[in-house]
Design an enzyme around this catalytic site. Structure first.
Site, PDB file in Angstrom:
ATOM      1  N   GLU A   1       5.422  -0.387   7.722  1.00 24.47           N
ATOM      2  CA  GLU A   1       3.978  -0.262   7.493  1.00 24.47           C
ATOM      3  C   GLU A   1       3.416  -1.634   7.100  1.00 24.47           C
ATOM      4  OE1 GLU A   1       0.919   1.754   4.325  1.00 24.47           O
ATOM      5  OE2 GLU A   1       3.048   2.214   4.173  1.00 24.47           O
TER       6      GLU A   1
ATOM      7  N   HIS B   1       0.952 -11.782   0.537  1.00 20.79           N
ATOM      8  CA  HIS B   1      -0.314 -11.305   1.092  1.00 20.79           C
ATOM      9  C   HIS B   1      -1.431 -11.632   0.103  1.00 20.79           C
ATOM     10  CE1 HIS B   1      -2.950  -8.871   3.563  1.00 20.79           C
ATOM     11  NE2 HIS B   1      -3.422  -8.342   2.444  1.00 20.79           N
TER      12      HIS B   1
ATOM     13  N   GLY C   1       1.218 -23.832   5.993  1.00 20.58           N
ATOM     14  CA  GLY C   1       2.497 -23.903   5.295  1.00 20.58           C
ATOM     15  C   GLY C   1       2.395 -24.367   3.855  1.00 20.58           C
TER      16      GLY C   1
ATOM     17  N   ASN D   1       7.264 -10.901   2.008  1.00 20.56           N
ATOM     18  CA  ASN D   1       6.005 -11.456   2.521  1.00 20.56           C
ATOM     19  C   ASN D   1       5.089 -11.750   1.349  1.00 20.56           C
ATOM     20  OD1 ASN D   1       3.937 -12.059   4.480  1.00 20.56           O
ATOM     21  ND2 ASN D   1       3.011 -10.071   4.055  1.00 20.56           N
TER      22      ASN D   1
ATOM     23  N   ASP E   1       1.850  -4.638   5.490  1.00 18.76           N
ATOM     24  CA  ASP E   1       1.411  -4.927   4.112  1.00 18.76           C
ATOM     25  C   ASP E   1       1.592  -3.719   3.184  1.00 18.76           C
ATOM     26  OD1 ASP E   1       0.637  -7.516   4.892  1.00 18.76           O
ATOM     27  OD2 ASP E   1      -1.342  -6.811   5.513  1.00 18.76           O
TER      28      ASP E   1
ATOM     29  N   GLN F   1      -2.318 -19.398  -7.035  1.00 22.37           N
ATOM     30  CA  GLN F   1      -1.409 -18.407  -7.636  1.00 22.37           C
ATOM     31  C   GLN F   1      -0.269 -18.044  -6.700  1.00 22.37           C
ATOM     32  OE1 GLN F   1      -1.802 -17.561 -10.852  1.00 22.37           O
ATOM     33  NE2 GLN F   1      -3.366 -19.143 -10.639  1.00 22.37           N
ATOM     34  N   GLU F   2      -0.578 -18.010  -5.396  1.00 24.98           N
ATOM     35  CA  GLU F   2       0.486 -17.718  -4.426  1.00 24.98           C
ATOM     36  C   GLU F   2       1.616 -18.727  -4.576  1.00 24.98           C
ATOM     37  OE1 GLU F   2      -0.747 -17.068  -0.366  1.00 24.98           O
ATOM     38  OE2 GLU F   2      -2.711 -16.371  -0.991  1.00 24.98           O
TER      39      GLU F   2
HETATM   40  C1  GRF Z   1      -1.678 -17.265   2.599  1.00 23.77           C
HETATM   41  O1  GRF Z   1      -2.913 -16.912   2.059  1.00 23.77           O
HETATM   42  C2  GRF Z   1      -0.767 -16.075   2.627  1.00 23.77           C
HETATM   43  O2  GRF Z   1      -0.974 -15.197   1.575  1.00 23.77           O
HETATM   44  C3  GRF Z   1      -1.165 -15.410   3.921  1.00 23.77           C
HETATM   45  O3  GRF Z   1      -1.408 -16.461   4.801  1.00 23.77           O
HETATM   46  C4  GRF Z   1      -1.785 -17.623   4.077  1.00 23.77           C
HETATM   47  C5  GRF Z   1      -0.839 -18.708   4.466  1.00 23.77           C
HETATM   48  O4  GRF Z   1      -1.186 -19.946   3.915  1.00 23.77           O
HETATM   49  N1  GRF Z   1      -0.152 -14.500   4.356  1.00 23.77           N
HETATM   50  P1  GRF Z   1      -0.173 -21.173   4.028  1.00 23.77           P
HETATM   51  O5  GRF Z   1       0.159 -21.335   5.509  1.00 23.77           O
HETATM   52  O6  GRF Z   1       1.030 -20.859   3.213  1.00 23.77           O
HETATM   53  O7  GRF Z   1      -0.966 -22.335   3.522  1.00 23.77           O
END
Ligand code: GRF
Length: 228
Positions: free
Chosen positions: A157, A123, A26, A121, A159, A187-188
């Site tokens: 589909e 990814h 998370g 989502n 991703d 970066q996420e």
């Molecule tokens: C992240 O790398 C996300 O892109 C992928 O799963 C991972 C989740 O990480 N879908 P977290 O649980 O948010 O730390």
């Protein structure tokens, strides 16, 4: 996904209701939690739902006074039954957006279609490269010089839905899957809250399978390079 979708209507003084689905650590959820009040409109996370009762993200939710719910896939006979229960739980919170944040389940098309245009989502690859698992090792094995992450609308589909924003990072010669995933994850944590706020501000539209921000596609707005 419909050919075009209307942005959500936001009432000025009301927080924007979302639900976040997780399966694990998370850390993206934490980034969303931390961003809630930083931009307008304020985001209200009505619930965090996990299929995994042990997910650490549930503790993050509770620590932040957010309802943490478990809908455990092991309690249901098949994928359809599970997704129906998950939809019922999500809908009871009346979110305008559902954000998958490390939710490690393949979703039925019934589920995806129920949330068309309001299911997103994150990814850990530069989609359309490397849908599925082990994205970082695959990038290293292929000798890629850059990797990254993508926030996208979800379609049946896996991703494969329209891209909202991507972050690029370099792949270093010394990288392991672990070191690369750490660099991408940073970066996420920047791009996911940003995409959620864009959505809440009604700035995203989808036409002909492409995402527009403020009515236009701009590489500068859609792609971010490695930010500190
Ligand atoms: C992240 O790398 C996300 O892109 C992928 O799963 C991972 C989740 O990480 N879908 P977290 O649980 O948010 O730390």
């Amino acid at each position: 996904m419909s050919e075009s979708s209307e942005p959500p209507v936001q009432t000025e003084d009301k927080p924007f209701p979302i639900v976040v689905l997780i399966s694990g650590s998370g850390s993206n959820l934490q980034a969303i939690i931390d961003s809630r009040t930083k931009l307008e409109p304020v985001i209200e996370i009505r619930a965090v739902i996990s299929n995994n009762p042990e997910a650490y993200g549930l503790q993050r939710a509770i620590r932040n006074n957010i309802a943490g719910k478990v809908v455990n896939h092991r309690d249901y006979p098949d994928r359809n039954a599970y997704d129906a229960a998950l939809m019922a739980e999500i809908d009871s919170h009346q979110p305008q957006l559902v954000a998958l944040a490390g939710f490690m389940r393949i979703l039925t098309s019934e589920f995806v279609n129920h949330y068309t245009g309001r299911l997103i989502n994150i990814h850990p690859s530069l989609l359309p490269l490397y849908p599925g698992l082990n994205t970082h090792q695959r990038a290293i094995d292929n000798g890629d010089t850059e990797a990254g992450a993508t926030v996208h609308f979800v379609t049946p589909e896996v991703d494969g839905g329209p891209v909202i924003i991507q972050a690029h990072v370099p792949v270093l010669g010394t990288d392991s899957s672990n070191s690369l995933s750490g660099r991408v994850l940073k970066q996420e944590h920047l791009i996911y809250p940003r995409a959620i706020h864009w959505f809440a501000q009604g700035r995203l539209t989808i036409e002909n399978g492409r995402v527009f921000l403020d009515g236009r596609i701009s590489p500068k707005q859609q792609v971010f390079t490695d930010e500190k």
